[in-house]
Design a protein around this motif. Structure first.
Motif, PDB file in Angstrom:
ATOM      1  N   TRP A 154       0.841  -1.210   0.000  1.00 14.04           N
ATOM      2  CA  TRP A 154       0.000   0.000   0.000  1.00 14.04           C
ATOM      3  C   TRP A 154       0.874   1.258   0.000  1.00 14.04           C
ATOM      4  N   LEU A 155       1.917   1.255   0.810  1.00 12.06           N
ATOM      5  CA  LEU A 155       2.808   2.410   0.855  1.00 12.06           C
ATOM      6  C   LEU A 155       3.477   2.644  -0.498  1.00 12.06           C
ATOM      7  N   ASP A 156       3.905   1.594  -1.149  1.00  6.32           N
ATOM      8  CA  ASP A 156       4.489   1.740  -2.485  1.00  6.32           C
ATOM      9  C   ASP A 156       3.488   2.356  -3.452  1.00  6.32           C
ATOM     10  N   ARG A 157       2.242   1.903  -3.392  1.00  3.67           N
ATOM     11  CA  ARG A 157       1.217   2.458  -4.298  1.00  3.67           C
ATOM     12  C   ARG A 157       0.982   3.939  -4.010  1.00  3.67           C
ATOM     13  N   MET A 158       0.982   4.313  -2.741  1.00  4.44           N
ATOM     14  CA  MET A 158       0.673   5.683  -2.367  1.00  4.44           C
ATOM     15  C   MET A 158       1.791   6.665  -2.719  1.00  4.44           C
ATOM     16  N   TYR A 159       3.033   6.216  -2.652  1.00  6.20           N
ATOM     17  CA  TYR A 159       4.157   7.137  -2.776  1.00  6.20           C
ATOM     18  C   TYR A 159       4.956   7.008  -4.073  1.00  6.20           C
ATOM     19  N   ASN A 160       4.666   6.007  -4.884  1.00  5.58           N
ATOM     20  CA  ASN A 160       5.407   5.855  -6.138  1.00  5.58           C
ATOM     21  C   ASN A 160       4.710   6.651  -7.238  1.00  5.58           C
ATOM     22  N   ASN A 161       5.048   7.927  -7.324  1.00  4.59           N
ATOM     23  CA  ASN A 161       4.371   8.812  -8.270  1.00  4.59           C
ATOM     24  C   ASN A 161       4.651   8.457  -9.728  1.00  4.59           C
ATOM     25  N   ARG A 162       5.825   7.944 -10.010  1.00  4.21           N
ATOM     26  CA  ARG A 162       6.127   7.584 -11.394  1.00  4.21           C
ATOM     27  C   ARG A 162       5.259   6.409 -11.844  1.00  4.21           C
ATOM     28  N   ALA A 163       4.972   5.481 -10.929  1.00  7.07           N
ATOM     29  CA  ALA A 163       4.074   4.388 -11.271  1.00  7.07           C
ATOM     30  C   ALA A 163       2.638   4.878 -11.417  1.00  7.07           C
ATOM     31  N   LEU A 164       2.258   5.856 -10.603  1.00 10.29           N
ATOM     32  CA  LEU A 164       0.902   6.399 -10.667  1.00 10.29           C
ATOM     33  C   LEU A 164       0.665   7.241 -11.918  1.00 10.29           C
ATOM     34  N   VAL A 165       1.747   7.792 -12.474  1.00 13.87           N
ATOM     35  CA  VAL A 165       1.644   8.635 -13.674  1.00 13.87           C
ATOM     36  C   VAL A 165       2.543   8.022 -14.744  1.00 13.87           C
ATOM     37  N   PRO A 166       2.017   7.071 -15.528  1.00 15.59           N
ATOM     38  CA  PRO A 166       2.857   6.385 -16.515  1.00 15.59           C
ATOM     39  C   PRO A 166       3.524   7.320 -17.516  1.00 15.59           C
ATOM     40  N   GLU A 167       2.907   8.469 -17.766  1.00 12.17           N
ATOM     41  CA  GLU A 167       3.476   9.421 -18.725  1.00 12.17           C
ATOM     42  C   GLU A 167       4.455  10.394 -18.063  1.00 12.17           C
ATOM     43  N   HIS A 168       5.013  10.043 -16.908  1.00 14.17           N
ATOM     44  CA  HIS A 168       5.899  10.967 -16.204  1.00 14.17           C
ATOM     45  C   HIS A 168       7.109  11.367 -17.048  1.00 14.17           C
ATOM     46  N   ALA A 169       7.607  10.462 -17.887  1.00 13.08           N
ATOM     47  CA  ALA A 169       8.767  10.796 -18.719  1.00 13.08           C
ATOM     48  C   ALA A 169       8.465  11.938 -19.674  1.00 13.08           C
ATOM     49  N   MET A 170       7.224  12.022 -20.127  1.00 16.01           N
ATOM     50  CA  MET A 170       6.822  13.123 -20.991  1.00 16.01           C
ATOM     51  C   MET A 170       6.921  14.457 -20.246  1.00 16.01           C
ATOM     52  N   HIS A 171       6.520  14.450 -18.981  1.00 16.31           N
ATOM     53  CA  HIS A 171       6.628  15.676 -18.185  1.00 16.31           C
ATOM     54  C   HIS A 171       8.088  16.069 -18.006  1.00 16.31           C
ATOM     55  N   PHE A 172       8.945  15.112 -17.690  1.00 21.39           N
ATOM     56  CA  PHE A 172      10.362  15.427 -17.495  1.00 21.39           C
ATOM     57  C   PHE A 172      10.986  15.990 -18.773  1.00 21.39           C
ATOM     58  N   ALA A 173      10.624  15.410 -19.909  1.00 21.12           N
ATOM     59  CA  ALA A 173      11.157  15.902 -21.183  1.00 21.12           C
ATOM     60  C   ALA A 173      10.677  17.321 -21.457  1.00 21.12           C
ATOM     61  N   ARG A 174       9.419  17.587 -21.132  1.00 20.83           N
ATOM     62  CA  ARG A 174       8.855  18.925 -21.321  1.00 20.83           C
ATOM     63  C   ARG A 174       9.569  19.940 -20.435  1.00 20.83           C
ATOM     64  N   TRP A 175       9.830  19.553 -19.188  1.00 20.89           N
ATOM     65  CA  TRP A 175      10.522  20.460 -18.265  1.00 20.89           C
ATOM     66  C   TRP A 175      11.931  20.776 -18.773  1.00 20.89           C
ATOM     67  N   ALA A 176      12.636  19.754 -19.243  1.00 14.85           N
ATOM     68  CA  ALA A 176      14.010  19.958 -19.705  1.00 14.85           C
ATOM     69  C   ALA A 176      14.046  20.881 -20.918  1.00 14.85           C
ATOM     70  N   GLU A 177      13.121  20.678 -21.847  1.00 14.78           N
ATOM     71  CA  GLU A 177      13.094  21.514 -23.047  1.00 14.78           C
ATOM     72  C   GLU A 177      12.722  22.946 -22.700  1.00 14.78           C
ATOM     73  N   ALA A 178      11.702  23.116 -21.864  1.00 16.74           N
ATOM     74  CA  ALA A 178      11.280  24.462 -21.470  1.00 16.74           C
ATOM     75  C   ALA A 178      12.373  25.158 -20.662  1.00 16.74           C
ATOM     76  N   SER A 179      13.127  24.398 -19.893  1.00 18.66           N
ATOM     77  CA  SER A 179      14.208  24.981 -19.088  1.00 18.66           C
ATOM     78  C   SER A 179      15.359  25.449 -19.966  1.00 18.66           C
ATOM     79  N   GLU A 180      15.680  24.682 -20.987  1.00 16.78           N
ATOM     80  CA  GLU A 180      16.719  25.110 -21.926  1.00 16.78           C
ATOM     81  C   GLU A 180      16.293  26.396 -22.621  1.00 16.78           C
ATOM     82  N   ASP A 181      15.026  26.470 -23.022  1.00 13.73           N
ATOM     83  CA  ASP A 181      14.507  27.688 -23.647  1.00 13.73           C
ATOM     84  C   ASP A 181      14.591  28.875 -22.694  1.00 13.73           C
TER      85      ASP A 181
END
Length: 288
Positions: A8-35
């Protein structure tokens, strides 16, 4: 209790598992940060301490005497980097602030108390040098996401005159914690985090702001994505219970946002989170 099982604790706190598209967010942040670094004047990788990760990036204000915003990144104290978060300097700089984005060493090479002290050194550095970048050292605000929200909240408890003679007790005027963690006891038992964080009971007590008395000054806003786990929703409310409504006047859930998309609202004028940030730092009414 079954609800507090390791699974249960793993389910509650593993945000990357809860948001399968998390890599898309990280890529967006990196690109926007470079800009952001290309579009705005900035000074990168300035040392605030002696450690290799003890550096910070500065986005100077346009005019002298501007408020200072220190943004502290998340990543469960064990991942991510300041370079992926430069995009969050833009909304504050556009409004007139000096923005500082510090790095810190990551667990398990260090402990969470070590990281707290690194952020103390970073904010001490900011107070000493803000005026060189047109910032007002008397108006320092902290903003943090996830583990960074924990660090921003914990720094409100710092006894600054003990850090360095001449520092004001109310050095931090306020903090905005986004999807923050405030009671680290359940975090210490999350299976996928234990090997990295190595939290002891003594450390849990020492660096859990919800377990410590309220500071004498400062304002804390806590915000969480409405689509986050039940534990992150619960954590979002514990600081008001611990410190009271006077110190924690804003406790909100942003509907339709997960652990990663909620942070992106900070950079988007017209969103509730952006409005709350502008209210805290610049005193701009939110209109509701």
């Amino acid at each position: 209790m079954a609800s507090r099982s390791p699974e249960w604790l793993d389910r509650m706190y593993n945000n990357r598992a809860l948001v399968p598209e998390h890599a898309m967010h990280f890529a967006r942040w990196a690109e926007a940060s470079e800009d952001a670094r290309e579009a705005h004047p900035c000074v990168l990788d300035v040392p605030y301490g002696s450690g290799p990760q003890e550096t910070l990036d500065i986005f100077p204000a346009r005019a002298a005497g501007s408020p200072v915003v220190v943004f502290i990144h998340g990543g469960y104290w064990r991942s991510l980097d300041k370079s992926e978060h430069s995009f969050l300097a833009v909304p504050f700089r556009n409004q007139g602030a000096c923005v500082v984005v510090p790095n810190y060493a990551l667990c398990p090479a260090v402990t969470i108390p070590d990281i707290v002290m690194q952020m103390v050194r970073a904010v001490d550095w900011v107070h000493a040098h803000a005026a060189e970048h047109r910032g007002d050292p008397a108006r320092v605000y902290l903003v943090g996401h996830s583990a960074g929200g924990h660090l921003a909240t914990q720094l409100m408890l710092c006894e600054w005159p003990r850090v360095r003679r001449g520092l004001p007790a109310d050095l931090v005027k306020g903090a905005l914690s986004i999807s923050g963690l405030y009671d680290l006891e359940p975090v210490s038992r999350v299976p996928f985090l234990q090997a990295s964080l190595r939290l002891t009971p003594e450390q849990v007590q020492r660096v859990s702001p919800a377990r410590l008395p309220a500071p004498a000054t400062g304002t804390l806003y806590t915000v969480v994505g409405g689509d986050e786990s039940a534990e992150f929703l619960r954590q979002n409310g514990v600081m008001r219970k611990a410190w009271g409504a006077r110190r924690v006047p804003v406790v909100e859930r942003i509907a339709g946002r997960n652990h990663f998309s909620v942070l992106e609202d900070l950079s988007l004028p017209g969103t509730r989170l952006h409005a709350l940030a502008m209210q805290l730092v610049f005193g701009i009414p939110t209109g509701g």
